[in-house]
Design a protein around this motif. Sequence first.
Motif, PDB file in Angstrom:
ATOM      1  N   PRO A 126       0.790  -1.236   0.000  1.00 13.64           N
ATOM      2  CA  PRO A 126       0.000   0.000   0.000  1.00 13.64           C
ATOM      3  C   PRO A 126       0.824   1.289   0.000  1.00 13.64           C
ATOM      4  CG  PRO A 126      -0.908  -1.573   1.558  1.00 13.64           C
ATOM      5  CD  PRO A 126       0.390  -2.139   1.074  1.00 13.64           C
ATOM      6  N   SER A 127       1.934   1.326   0.724  1.00 12.21           N
ATOM      7  CA  SER A 127       2.719   2.569   0.774  1.00 12.21           C
ATOM      8  C   SER A 127       3.359   2.910  -0.567  1.00 12.21           C
ATOM      9  CB  SER A 127       3.797   2.475   1.856  1.00 12.21           C
ATOM     10  OG  SER A 127       4.739   1.467   1.523  1.00 12.21           O
ATOM     11  N   ARG A 128       3.465   1.935  -1.457  1.00  9.11           N
ATOM     12  CA  ARG A 128       4.037   2.160  -2.785  1.00  9.11           C
ATOM     13  C   ARG A 128       2.946   2.204  -3.852  1.00  9.11           C
ATOM     14  NH1 ARG A 128       9.138   3.594  -2.034  1.00  9.11           N
ATOM     15  NH2 ARG A 128       9.923   2.661  -3.895  1.00  9.11           N
ATOM     16  N   ALA A 129       1.695   1.949  -3.453  1.00 10.58           N
ATOM     17  CA  ALA A 129       0.569   1.891  -4.390  1.00 10.58           C
ATOM     18  C   ALA A 129       0.906   0.952  -5.555  1.00 10.58           C
ATOM     19  CB  ALA A 129       0.204   3.280  -4.897  1.00 10.58           C
ATOM     20  N   ALA A 130       1.455  -0.208  -5.200  1.00  8.14           N
ATOM     21  CA  ALA A 130       1.910  -1.149  -6.226  1.00  8.14           C
ATOM     22  C   ALA A 130       1.790  -2.584  -5.722  1.00  8.14           C
ATOM     23  CB  ALA A 130       3.361  -0.851  -6.592  1.00  8.14           C
ATOM     24  N   ARG A 131       2.046  -3.507  -6.625  1.00  4.66           N
ATOM     25  CA  ARG A 131       2.021  -4.926  -6.296  1.00  4.66           C
ATOM     26  C   ARG A 131       3.339  -5.391  -5.690  1.00  4.66           C
ATOM     27  NH1 ARG A 131       2.321 -10.058  -7.487  1.00  4.66           N
ATOM     28  NH2 ARG A 131       3.670 -10.218  -9.263  1.00  4.66           N
ATOM     29  N   GLY A 132       4.368  -4.568  -5.777  1.00  2.78           N
ATOM     30  CA  GLY A 132       5.678  -4.930  -5.255  1.00  2.78           C
ATOM     31  C   GLY A 132       6.459  -3.692  -4.857  1.00  2.78           C
ATOM     32  N   VAL A 133       7.755  -3.864  -4.701  1.00  3.07           N
ATOM     33  CA  VAL A 133       8.635  -2.781  -4.271  1.00  3.07           C
ATOM     34  C   VAL A 133       9.627  -2.491  -5.390  1.00  3.07           C
ATOM     35  CG1 VAL A 133      10.344  -2.070  -2.559  1.00  3.07           C
ATOM     36  CG2 VAL A 133       8.447  -3.559  -1.882  1.00  3.07           C
ATOM     37  N   TYR A 134       9.721  -1.226  -5.743  1.00  4.61           N
ATOM     38  CA  TYR A 134      10.656  -0.807  -6.783  1.00  4.61           C
ATOM     39  C   TYR A 134      11.388   0.419  -6.255  1.00  4.61           C
ATOM     40  CZ  TYR A 134      12.251   0.889 -11.374  1.00  4.61           C
ATOM     41  OH  TYR A 134      13.006   1.320 -12.431  1.00  4.61           O
ATOM     42  N   LEU A 135      12.678   0.249  -5.961  1.00  7.14           N
ATOM     43  CA  LEU A 135      13.493   1.356  -5.463  1.00  7.14           C
ATOM     44  C   LEU A 135      14.338   1.874  -6.610  1.00  7.14           C
ATOM     45  CD1 LEU A 135      14.731  -0.229  -2.107  1.00  7.14           C
ATOM     46  CD2 LEU A 135      12.680   1.146  -2.502  1.00  7.14           C
ATOM     47  N   ARG A 136      14.096   3.117  -6.989  1.00  2.00           N
ATOM     48  CA  ARG A 136      14.788   3.667  -8.141  1.00  2.00           C
ATOM     49  C   ARG A 136      15.560   4.935  -7.814  1.00  2.00           C
ATOM     50  NH1 ARG A 136      11.559   5.362 -13.484  1.00  2.00           N
ATOM     51  NH2 ARG A 136      12.110   7.504 -13.048  1.00  2.00           N
ATOM     52  N   GLU A 137      15.001   5.750  -6.985  1.00  2.00           N
ATOM     53  CA  GLU A 137      15.630   7.025  -6.653  1.00  2.00           C
ATOM     54  C   GLU A 137      16.816   6.809  -5.722  1.00  2.00           C
ATOM     55  OE1 GLU A 137      14.688   9.669  -8.289  1.00  2.00           O
ATOM     56  OE2 GLU A 137      13.061   8.544  -9.201  1.00  2.00           O
ATOM     57  N   ALA A 138      17.843   7.648  -5.864  1.00  2.00           N
ATOM     58  CA  ALA A 138      19.064   7.521  -5.062  1.00  2.00           C
ATOM     59  C   ALA A 138      18.763   7.542  -3.562  1.00  2.00           C
ATOM     60  CB  ALA A 138      20.049   8.624  -5.428  1.00  2.00           C
ATOM     61  N   ALA A 139      17.867   8.405  -3.131  1.00  4.44           N
ATOM     62  CA  ALA A 139      17.534   8.504  -1.702  1.00  4.44           C
ATOM     63  C   ALA A 139      16.929   7.198  -1.176  1.00  4.44           C
ATOM     64  CB  ALA A 139      16.575   9.666  -1.472  1.00  4.44           C
ATOM     65  N   GLU A 140      16.191   6.493  -2.018  1.00  8.91           N
ATOM     66  CA  GLU A 140      15.576   5.234  -1.603  1.00  8.91           C
ATOM     67  C   GLU A 140      16.601   4.129  -1.404  1.00  8.91           C
ATOM     68  OE1 GLU A 140      11.234   5.313  -3.721  1.00  8.91           O
ATOM     69  OE2 GLU A 140      12.958   4.865  -4.998  1.00  8.91           O
TER      70      GLU A 140
END
Length: 136
Positions: free
Chosen positions: A30-44
């Motif tokens: 829910p916190s990503r509004a997605a079915r999984g986790v995708y970390l793309r930004e440098a801060a993430e």
Amino acid sequence: GNGLLQIERAHAWLRRSPFDARQRFEVSVPSRAARGVYLREAAETQRVSELAVRVETLFDEATPNKEKVGFEQRIVLSSTQPSWLHAPQFFVAMNGERSFSIKVDPTQLAEGEVHYGEVQGFASSAAEAGPVFRVP
């Protein structure tokens, strides 16, 4: 994806499968509004993230309410990348929604490369049948 469908093998698997085709799981973060986790930004990628994973048990319309209410399935959770993707060992799925937390620690991963992992949920009574859900 997971490749092409092998019809004969798929049919044989379905015939011996311990799973009820009238029930399935829908997974979301829910916190990503997605079915999984995708970390793309440098801060993430500079910090450890703890995220809730929501698992909702969905039933076919023809499933009797008594079966829905009494549904309980013990799930064994497994990470394909245990060095940086952490999940609890067990989860109990019931009628409706339940959640568990995962931790993603990208801080030690090599920069400039793509890293992929999944948390896979296996029915404890039939782990050999493969995962009943995946969190990419």
